[in-house]
Design a protein around this motif. Structure first.
Motif, PDB file in Angstrom:
ATOM      1  N   ARG A 195      -6.727  -5.377  -4.415  1.00 46.37           N
ATOM      2  CA  ARG A 195      -7.730  -6.337  -3.941  1.00 46.37           C
ATOM      3  C   ARG A 195      -7.002  -7.452  -3.204  1.00 46.37           C
ATOM      4  NH1 ARG A 195     -13.579  -6.312  -6.810  1.00 46.37           N
ATOM      5  NH2 ARG A 195     -13.592  -4.045  -6.808  1.00 46.37           N
ATOM      6  N   ARG A 242       0.831  -1.208   0.000  1.00 48.32           N
ATOM      7  CA  ARG A 242       0.000   0.000   0.000  1.00 48.32           C
ATOM      8  C   ARG A 242       0.866   1.259   0.000  1.00 48.32           C
ATOM      9  NH1 ARG A 242      -4.406   0.936  -2.106  1.00 48.32           N
ATOM     10  NH2 ARG A 242      -2.672   1.745  -3.297  1.00 48.32           N
ATOM     11  N   GLY A 282      -6.111  -0.666   6.428  1.00 45.01           N
ATOM     12  CA  GLY A 282      -6.501   0.216   5.328  1.00 45.01           C
ATOM     13  C   GLY A 282      -6.969  -0.473   4.071  1.00 45.01           C
ATOM     14  N   ARG A 316      -8.576  -4.743   7.172  1.00 41.51           N
ATOM     15  CA  ARG A 316      -9.408  -3.526   7.170  1.00 41.51           C
ATOM     16  C   ARG A 316      -8.776  -2.452   8.056  1.00 41.51           C
ATOM     17  NH1 ARG A 316     -12.286  -1.043   5.187  1.00 41.51           N
ATOM     18  NH2 ARG A 316     -14.289  -0.840   6.215  1.00 41.51           N
ATOM     19  N   CYS A 353     -17.375  -2.879   1.442  1.00 39.11           N
ATOM     20  CA  CYS A 353     -16.207  -2.847   0.553  1.00 39.11           C
ATOM     21  C   CYS A 353     -16.486  -3.629  -0.733  1.00 39.11           C
ATOM     22  CB  CYS A 353     -14.997  -3.513   1.219  1.00 39.11           C
ATOM     23  SG  CYS A 353     -14.297  -2.580   2.578  1.00 39.11           S
ATOM     24  N   GLU A 370      -9.329  -1.928   1.367  1.00 39.25           N
ATOM     25  CA  GLU A 370     -10.673  -1.475   1.002  1.00 39.25           C
ATOM     26  C   GLU A 370     -11.330  -2.347  -0.055  1.00 39.25           C
ATOM     27  OE1 GLU A 370      -9.641   2.476  -0.284  1.00 39.25           O
ATOM     28  OE2 GLU A 370     -10.146   3.327   1.671  1.00 39.25           O
ATOM     29  N   GLU A 371     -10.587  -3.313  -0.641  1.00 36.58           N
ATOM     30  CA  GLU A 371     -11.138  -4.177  -1.678  1.00 36.58           C
ATOM     31  C   GLU A 371     -10.620  -5.596  -1.443  1.00 36.58           C
ATOM     32  OE1 GLU A 371     -10.797  -2.655  -5.703  1.00 36.58           O
ATOM     33  OE2 GLU A 371     -10.385  -0.637  -4.959  1.00 36.58           O
TER      34      GLU A 371
END
Length: 231
Positions: A58, A50, A86, A83, A116, A88-89
């Motif tokens: 994902r 990230r 961070g 989660r 999500c 989100e998919e």
């Protein structure tokens, strides 16, 4: 909305992620342990990736090879941790012993993800009834994609199924709203027929790694795919 096709690339680490982004990937699927066909990566790996790239990620939710859930509590805990980090998919999909969707597991994860977006992965290619599976999952929050080769054996065998499902999506049939993301033995020569049928999303793993899974993602290999899906 842009008509540009989506190119998703499997990444195992931050080096892969940077290379895939450089080559033109739109999104990454994060997994670990490709010997088991892709399992949930460690939370720390997600955090490093990230921090390294700006494109969507994902994250796979899968604790063991195969399409049975195994330890659902551990999987929910993994989802919670990701989660919190961070994420989100997500990507997941489970079948029961009869080849029907494991709705108890899927609904429990969906509840944890709180809206999500997520992909139901290639478990659909092992389902007893693909059409029934799509209809059973149709109203689940966040489900926006099916990753499929059309067959457990890969796109070569699955192409007729993929073209038929693309046509069903064009007709607006119930259960065919989520985007079809084609992957699993996908080759460049499959693209013209798929693009002509209206498919707009493609997923590559080994095709992005000229040296195989022991080697890194090649930006040049990803670029070749980027140009082909855009052609």
């Amino acid at each position: 909305m842009s008509k540009r096709a989506v190119l998703e690339v499997i990444a195992l680490d931050a080096e892969d992620a940077v290379a895939a982004q450089r080559g033109g990937a739109d999104r990454l699927e994060l997994v670990t342990d490709m010997a088991a066909d892709g399992l949930t990566p460690p939370r720390e790996t997600f955090a490093k990736i990230r921090a390294a790239v700006g494109i969507p990620l994902r994250v796979m939710l899968r604790a063991a090879d195969g399409f049975a859930v195994g330890d659902i509590d551990a999987l929910v805990e993994s989802a919670r941790g990701l989660r919190a980090e961070g994420a989100e998919e997500f990507v997941f999909g489970f079948l029961d012993a009869d080849g029907s969707p494991d709705l108890v597991t899927v609904e429990r994860l969906v509840a944890e993800l709180d809206g999500c977006p997520w992909t139901f992965h290639r478990a659909i290619d092992r389902a007893a009834d693909r059409d029934a599976l799509r209809k059973q999952l149709a109203d689940l929050p966040g489900l926006d994609t099916y990753l499929t080769a059309g067959s457990p054996a890969g796109v070569d065998e699955g192409l007729p199924t993929l073209l038929a499902e693309a046509a069903a999506a064009e007709r607006g049939e119930p259960g065919y709203g989520p985007r079809m993301l084609v992957g699993g033995g996908l080759r460049l020569d499959h693209l013209p027929a798929l693009r002509a049928s209206g498919v707009t999303a493609f997923h590559i793993g080994g095709a992005a790694r000229p040296a195989g899974w022991s080697g890194a993602v090649s930006p040049e290999a990803v670029r070749t795919w980027r140009e082909a899906v855009d052609a």
